[in-house]
Design an enzyme around this catalytic site. Structure first.
Site, mmCIF file in Angstrom:
data_model
loop_
_atom_site.group_PDB
_atom_site.id
_atom_site.type_symbol
_atom_site.label_atom_id
_atom_site.label_comp_id
_atom_site.label_asym_id
_atom_site.label_seq_id
_atom_site.Cartn_x
_atom_site.Cartn_y
_atom_site.Cartn_z
ATOM 1 C CG ASN A 140 -5.686 4.259 5.191
ATOM 2 O OD1 ASN A 140 -5.281 3.916 6.293
ATOM 3 N ND2 ASN A 140 -4.866 4.614 4.215
ATOM 4 C CG HIS A 188 -4.955 7.902 11.039
ATOM 5 N ND1 HIS A 188 -3.660 8.225 11.347
ATOM 6 C CD2 HIS A 188 -5.208 8.489 9.845
ATOM 7 C CE1 HIS A 188 -3.150 8.993 10.396
ATOM 8 N NE2 HIS A 188 -4.072 9.156 9.475
ATOM 9 C CG HIS A 220 1.324 3.664 3.997
ATOM 10 N ND1 HIS A 220 1.450 5.015 3.737
ATOM 11 C CD2 HIS A 220 2.501 3.116 3.598
ATOM 12 C CE1 HIS A 220 2.638 5.255 3.205
ATOM 13 N NE2 HIS A 220 3.295 4.119 3.138
ATOM 14 N NE ARG A 269 4.811 6.871 6.819
ATOM 15 C CZ ARG A 269 4.583 7.914 6.013
ATOM 16 N NH1 ARG A 269 3.369 8.118 5.526
ATOM 17 N NH2 ARG A 269 5.539 8.746 5.704
ATOM 18 N NE ARG A 272 5.155 7.987 10.116
ATOM 19 C CZ ARG A 272 5.379 9.164 9.532
ATOM 20 N NH1 ARG A 272 4.387 10.009 9.373
ATOM 21 N NH2 ARG A 272 6.578 9.493 9.125
ATOM 22 C CD GLU A 306 -2.401 4.012 1.026
ATOM 23 O OE1 GLU A 306 -3.353 4.564 0.432
ATOM 24 O OE2 GLU A 306 -1.859 4.484 2.043
ATOM 25 C CB THR A 338 1.066 9.643 1.585
ATOM 26 O OG1 THR A 338 1.458 8.437 2.241
ATOM 27 C CG2 THR A 338 1.722 9.709 0.218
ATOM 28 C CD GLU A 391 -5.607 5.997 -3.764
ATOM 29 O OE1 GLU A 391 -5.848 6.695 -2.751
ATOM 30 O OE2 GLU A 391 -5.315 4.788 -3.704
ATOM 31 C CG HIS A 414 -4.186 12.907 0.522
ATOM 32 N ND1 HIS A 414 -3.407 12.155 1.371
ATOM 33 C CD2 HIS A 414 -3.928 14.190 0.834
ATOM 34 C CE1 HIS A 414 -2.682 12.952 2.136
ATOM 35 N NE2 HIS A 414 -2.985 14.198 1.839
#
Length: 252
Positions: free
Chosen positions: A7, A10, A47, A49, A53, A74, A105, A155, A196
């Site tokens: 992922n 970040h 993701h 969103r 963000r 995502e 999340t 998931e 996660h």
């Protein structure tokens, strides 16, 4: 073999801290995805969103043009994001709950309460050639609802396991929930991913969870990359995941 989806959200978080609202900026999540693939990652996760963000629309379209492994988008089940996903056509979407106030999340999707709406989105995605995963807690009612929706994957949310990792009794309880959840999902014809809060220390414990296809991991890899470089951080995670035997005897 247990696959790794990295992922890259970040990476975009760091870029947005300085370049939010601009067309260009560094670090570039698309370049990060390329490095992850070259280091052996089996897929790239991002993701989009609703508040944009970190990952923004142009990232998703650029990733679709450049990712050579498997692009996992995502997304919340909202009309705007569904429409974008149908334009982008990632290999798979993972539908997640989304709250503006959360940092990342938290918690799984309530599939039971949203079954008709999720079934419709699943149908639209599948009709477009996109597989569907639902991000859920390892709870039987949610897993059973995911099967009724017709999702190809679930998931399993590993957050509670990650948070309990320092307490042996709670860790065992949460790990057993994941084991039983994966078994039920498999019996119902669902393929099983997980993610996660996973990191280089706790990921080895998931070797006890059967039927896993892929782990989606972001924050821990990007954090290590600050010190080791991204390619090394990906290879280190692949090493930590190595030896998975599907939860059969002999697993780590």
């Amino acid at each position: 073999m247990l696959k790794l989806g990295v992922n890259i959200d970040h990476v975009a978080t760091l870029r947005q801290a300085r370049y939010r609202g601009r067309e260009q900026g560094e670090p570039d999540p698309v370049r990060a995805a390329r490095i992850c693939e070259e280091a052996g990652a089996h897929g790239i996760t991002c993701h989009l969103r609703e508040d944009r963000r970190h990952i923004v629309d142009r990232d998703v379209f650029a990733l679709r043009r450049t990712v050579r492994t498997r692009l996992n988008l995502e997304m919340a089940n909202t009309p705007e994001i569904v429409a974008i996903a149908l334009q982008v056509k990632p290999d798979i979407v993972c539908i997640v709950p989304e709250r503006r106030e959360e940092v990342t999340t938290e918690g799984g999707l309530d599939v039971v309460a949203q079954e008709p709406a999720l079934t419709e989105t699943r149908r639209r995605m599948n009709d477009a050639g996109i597989e569907v995963s639902l991000f859920i807690a390892p709870d039987p009612p949610q897993i059973e609802a995911a099967a009724r929706v017709g999702a190809q994957f679930v998931e399993l949310h590993t957050g509670r396991f990650a948070e309990a990792f320092g307490d042996p009794a709670q860790r065992e309880e949460e790990l057993n929930r994941l084991v039983e959840g994966a078994r039920l999902a498999h019996r119902l014809g669902l393929r099983v991913n997980a993610g996660h809060g996973l990191n280089y220390e706790n990921v080895r414990w998931l070797h006890r969870v059967p039927h896993l296809v892929e782990l989606n991991i972001g924050h821990s890899i990007i954090s290590r990359a600050v010190f080791t470089g991204l390619a090394r951080a990906v290879r280190d995670m692949l090493d930590a995941m190595a030896g998975y035997t599907g939860g059969m005897p002999g697993a780590a």
